[in-house]
Design a protein around this motif. Structure first.
Motif, PDB file in Angstrom:
ATOM      1  N   ALA A 152     -22.144  -2.325  -4.004  1.00 27.27           N
ATOM      2  CA  ALA A 152     -22.263  -0.901  -3.565  1.00 27.27           C
ATOM      3  C   ALA A 152     -21.491  -0.066  -4.631  1.00 27.27           C
ATOM      4  CB  ALA A 152     -21.756  -0.806  -2.107  1.00 27.27           C
ATOM      5  N   GLU A 153     -20.430  -0.552  -5.324  1.00 26.86           N
ATOM      6  CA  GLU A 153     -19.846   0.430  -6.425  1.00 26.86           C
ATOM      7  C   GLU A 153     -20.235   0.304  -7.825  1.00 26.86           C
ATOM      8  OE1 GLU A 153     -15.732  -1.315  -5.788  1.00 26.86           O
ATOM      9  OE2 GLU A 153     -15.442  -0.084  -3.834  1.00 26.86           O
ATOM     10  N   ALA A 154     -21.316  -0.704  -7.870  1.00 26.83           N
ATOM     11  CA  ALA A 154     -21.861  -0.909  -9.390  1.00 26.83           C
ATOM     12  C   ALA A 154     -22.694   0.305  -9.760  1.00 26.83           C
ATOM     13  CB  ALA A 154     -22.670  -1.978  -9.368  1.00 26.83           C
ATOM     14  N   GLU A 155     -22.941   0.224 -10.872  1.00 23.67           N
ATOM     15  CA  GLU A 155     -24.138   1.585 -11.423  1.00 23.67           C
ATOM     16  C   GLU A 155     -25.360   1.551 -10.934  1.00 23.67           C
ATOM     17  OE1 GLU A 155     -26.155   2.747 -15.470  1.00 23.67           O
ATOM     18  OE2 GLU A 155     -24.477   1.438 -15.829  1.00 23.67           O
ATOM     19  N   PRO A 156     -25.523   2.748 -10.131  1.00 26.37           N
ATOM     20  CA  PRO A 156     -26.919   2.805  -9.241  1.00 26.37           C
ATOM     21  C   PRO A 156     -27.967   2.425 -10.095  1.00 26.37           C
ATOM     22  CG  PRO A 156     -25.227   4.876  -8.935  1.00 26.37           C
ATOM     23  CD  PRO A 156     -24.597   4.070 -10.137  1.00 26.37           C
ATOM     24  N   GLY A 157     -28.922   1.841  -9.541  1.00 27.05           N
ATOM     25  CA  GLY A 157     -30.163   1.447 -10.406  1.00 27.05           C
ATOM     26  C   GLY A 157     -30.011   0.275 -11.164  1.00 27.05           C
ATOM     27  N   ARG A 158     -28.730  -0.203 -11.732  1.00 28.81           N
ATOM     28  CA  ARG A 158     -28.782  -1.397 -12.618  1.00 28.81           C
ATOM     29  C   ARG A 158     -29.207  -2.493 -11.953  1.00 28.81           C
ATOM     30  NH1 ARG A 158     -24.964  -0.549 -17.792  1.00 28.81           N
ATOM     31  NH2 ARG A 158     -25.570  -2.366 -19.146  1.00 28.81           N
ATOM     32  N   ASP A 159     -29.910  -3.402 -12.650  1.00 28.62           N
ATOM     33  CA  ASP A 159     -30.129  -4.868 -12.369  1.00 28.62           C
ATOM     34  C   ASP A 159     -28.795  -5.797 -12.182  1.00 28.62           C
ATOM     35  OD1 ASP A 159     -32.848  -4.103 -11.633  1.00 28.62           O
ATOM     36  OD2 ASP A 159     -33.611  -5.180 -13.330  1.00 28.62           O
ATOM     37  N   THR A 160     -28.727  -6.744 -11.321  1.00 27.03           N
ATOM     38  CA  THR A 160     -27.603  -7.532 -11.411  1.00 27.03           C
ATOM     39  C   THR A 160     -27.821  -9.086 -11.385  1.00 27.03           C
ATOM     40  OG1 THR A 160     -26.330  -5.705 -10.373  1.00 27.03           O
ATOM     41  CG2 THR A 160     -25.270  -8.133 -10.216  1.00 27.03           C
ATOM     42  N   LEU A 217     -19.531 -12.028 -11.283  1.00 25.31           N
ATOM     43  CA  LEU A 217     -19.001 -13.334 -11.059  1.00 25.31           C
ATOM     44  C   LEU A 217     -18.633 -13.321  -9.570  1.00 25.31           C
ATOM     45  CD1 LEU A 217     -17.504 -13.663 -14.460  1.00 25.31           C
ATOM     46  CD2 LEU A 217     -19.570 -14.697 -13.852  1.00 25.31           C
ATOM     47  N   ALA A 218     -18.856 -14.280  -8.645  1.00 28.93           N
ATOM     48  CA  ALA A 218     -18.584 -14.489  -7.401  1.00 28.93           C
ATOM     49  C   ALA A 218     -17.974 -15.899  -7.056  1.00 28.93           C
ATOM     50  CB  ALA A 218     -19.799 -14.282  -6.466  1.00 28.93           C
ATOM     51  N   SER A 219     -16.539 -15.776  -6.970  1.00 28.17           N
ATOM     52  CA  SER A 219     -15.916 -17.050  -6.679  1.00 28.17           C
ATOM     53  C   SER A 219     -15.850 -17.002  -4.991  1.00 28.17           C
ATOM     54  CB  SER A 219     -14.539 -17.182  -7.464  1.00 28.17           C
ATOM     55  OG  SER A 219     -13.849 -16.176  -6.867  1.00 28.17           O
ATOM     56  N   HIS A 220     -15.277 -18.246  -4.672  1.00 21.81           N
ATOM     57  CA  HIS A 220     -14.903 -18.337  -3.298  1.00 21.81           C
ATOM     58  C   HIS A 220     -14.007 -17.600  -2.612  1.00 21.81           C
ATOM     59  CE1 HIS A 220     -13.384 -20.191   0.467  1.00 21.81           C
ATOM     60  NE2 HIS A 220     -14.813 -20.543   0.563  1.00 21.81           N
ATOM     61  N   GLU A 274     -22.557  -4.131 -24.517  1.00 21.30           N
ATOM     62  CA  GLU A 274     -22.826  -2.987 -23.618  1.00 21.30           C
ATOM     63  C   GLU A 274     -22.932  -3.704 -22.096  1.00 21.30           C
ATOM     64  OE1 GLU A 274     -26.660  -5.241 -24.199  1.00 21.30           O
ATOM     65  OE2 GLU A 274     -24.958  -4.826 -25.309  1.00 21.30           O
ATOM     66  N   THR A 275     -22.672  -4.795 -21.916  1.00 16.58           N
ATOM     67  CA  THR A 275     -22.891  -5.440 -20.523  1.00 16.58           C
ATOM     68  C   THR A 275     -21.615  -5.570 -19.682  1.00 16.58           C
ATOM     69  OG1 THR A 275     -24.530  -6.998 -21.443  1.00 16.58           O
ATOM     70  CG2 THR A 275     -23.687  -7.442 -19.298  1.00 16.58           C
ATOM     71  N   PRO A 276     -21.849  -4.672 -18.309  1.00 15.02           N
ATOM     72  CA  PRO A 276     -20.511  -4.739 -17.557  1.00 15.02           C
ATOM     73  C   PRO A 276     -20.293  -6.032 -16.916  1.00 15.02           C
ATOM     74  CG  PRO A 276     -22.312  -3.524 -16.710  1.00 15.02           C
ATOM     75  CD  PRO A 276     -22.675  -3.858 -18.131  1.00 15.02           C
ATOM     76  N   VAL A 277     -19.428  -6.328 -16.491  1.00 11.20           N
ATOM     77  CA  VAL A 277     -18.802  -7.589 -15.968  1.00 11.20           C
ATOM     78  C   VAL A 277     -17.775  -7.320 -14.875  1.00 11.20           C
ATOM     79  CG1 VAL A 277     -17.787  -9.954 -16.039  1.00 11.20           C
ATOM     80  CG2 VAL A 277     -19.127  -9.050 -17.939  1.00 11.20           C
ATOM     81  N   VAL A 278     -18.260  -7.824 -13.705  1.00 17.40           N
ATOM     82  CA  VAL A 278     -17.436  -7.497 -12.405  1.00 17.40           C
ATOM     83  C   VAL A 278     -17.119  -8.964 -11.726  1.00 17.40           C
ATOM     84  CG1 VAL A 278     -17.402  -6.530 -10.093  1.00 17.40           C
ATOM     85  CG2 VAL A 278     -18.354  -5.314 -11.934  1.00 17.40           C
ATOM     86  N   GLN A 284     -10.786 -13.028  -0.286  1.00 15.78           N
ATOM     87  CA  GLN A 284     -10.084 -12.173  -1.018  1.00 15.78           C
ATOM     88  C   GLN A 284     -11.295 -10.871  -1.402  1.00 15.78           C
ATOM     89  OE1 GLN A 284      -8.885 -15.156  -4.426  1.00 15.78           O
ATOM     90  NE2 GLN A 284      -8.244 -13.083  -5.012  1.00 15.78           N
ATOM     91  N   GLN A 285     -10.926  -9.740  -1.480  1.00 15.15           N
ATOM     92  CA  GLN A 285     -11.711  -8.619  -1.784  1.00 15.15           C
ATOM     93  C   GLN A 285     -11.481  -8.275  -3.248  1.00 15.15           C
ATOM     94  OE1 GLN A 285     -13.687  -6.929   0.522  1.00 15.15           O
ATOM     95  NE2 GLN A 285     -13.147  -8.429   1.916  1.00 15.15           N
ATOM     96  N   PRO A 286     -12.706  -7.540  -3.834  1.00 14.14           N
ATOM     97  CA  PRO A 286     -13.765  -7.055  -3.175  1.00 14.14           C
ATOM     98  C   PRO A 286     -14.791  -8.148  -2.853  1.00 14.14           C
ATOM     99  CG  PRO A 286     -13.823  -6.636  -5.615  1.00 14.14           C
ATOM    100  CD  PRO A 286     -12.486  -7.276  -5.284  1.00 14.14           C
TER     101      PRO A 286
END
Length: 240
Positions: free
Chosen positions: A60-68, A9-12, A40-44, A51-53
């Motif tokens: 870059a920090e998400a589970e490698p290979g997992r679609d987003t 979820l990307a906010s301004h 089972e679904t992660p949310v970031v 702001q960061q991140p």
């Protein structure tokens, strides 16, 4: 069995702590809603600016290979969606990243705007102006006019669309024009903004008699239908 894509979820982003809290409440509500259906679904949560991140760091920090699936927590599909987010995910390969449409225009969001107007005491005879953030992107401007048409149909009255920045007409001029054209009528600004913050403060200073609250209100649970819009964007993209 296919692994469910991560929801980003990307906010301004904002320097205003009230805006920050309101958006975090939306992210938390969407996380709870998705957990009920897809535990089972992660949310970031991440940010386009300020702001960061930021989005590249989240990927870059998400589970490698997992679609987003990246859902922009933005009302209109302006520059941030078409360019900033598109560029941010361009280097994510081999991870598949799908950027969904912005949250609006959507009749469920327009219904929230109408409810905010009712909450602030909209009356017959009031002149209504839908106040959007504004964008140099013609597609975003068109989205705002579409939302204005939806609100006009829902309220069964004329609605003027005006912008706080970047597009015309600007909100203070639209307020002044309404006063000139309809002397004696109250001018009511319908906030077409996601959260409190800088733009909401500018809307309050534009000279209207009444300004409704944005979609998110500090200290209140996000509207259920707004959370539904967010989750629908994810579900549709995840099914592709």
């Amino acid at each position: 069995m296919r692994v469910a894509p991560l929801l980003l979820l990307a906010s301004h982003g904002s320097r205003d702590p009230v805006a920050q809290r309101a958006v975090l409440q939306l992210v938390a509500a969407a996380t709870r809603g998705l957990a009920a259906a897809r535990p089972e679904t992660p949310v970031v949560g991440g940010f386009v600016d300020v702001q960061q991140p930021d989005v590249p760091q989240c990927l870059a920090e998400a589970e490698p290979g997992r679609d987003t699936v990246l859902v922009p927590l933005l009302i209109s599909a302006g520059y941030h969606v078409r360019f900033d987010l598109a560029n941010a995910v361009a280097d994510a390969a081999p991870r598949r990243v799908t950027v969904t449409a912005a949250l609006g225009p959507d009749t469920r969001i327009t219904a929230i705007v109408a409810r905010r107007l009712a909450e602030c005491g909209l009356r017959d005879g009031d002149r209504v102006i839908l106040a959007a953030a504004g964008s140099s992107d013609a597609n975003a401007v068109a989205d705002c006019h579409a939302a204005g048409a939806q609100l006009s149909a829902l309220l069964d009255r004329a609605v003027t669309v005006a912008f706080i920045t970047a597009a015309e007409p600007r909100l203070p001029e639209a307020v002044a024009d309404s006063r000139s054209e309809f002397p004696g009528a109250r001018v009511v600004v319908a906030n077409y903004l996601l959260a409190p913050g800088t733009f909401a403060a500018m809307a309050r200073r534009a000279g209207a008699d009444i300004v409704s609250e944005p979609l998110l209100v500090d200290g209140e649970e996000p509207p259920v239908t707004l959370v539904d819009v967010v989750l629908d964007r994810y579900t549709s993209a995840a099914a592709e």
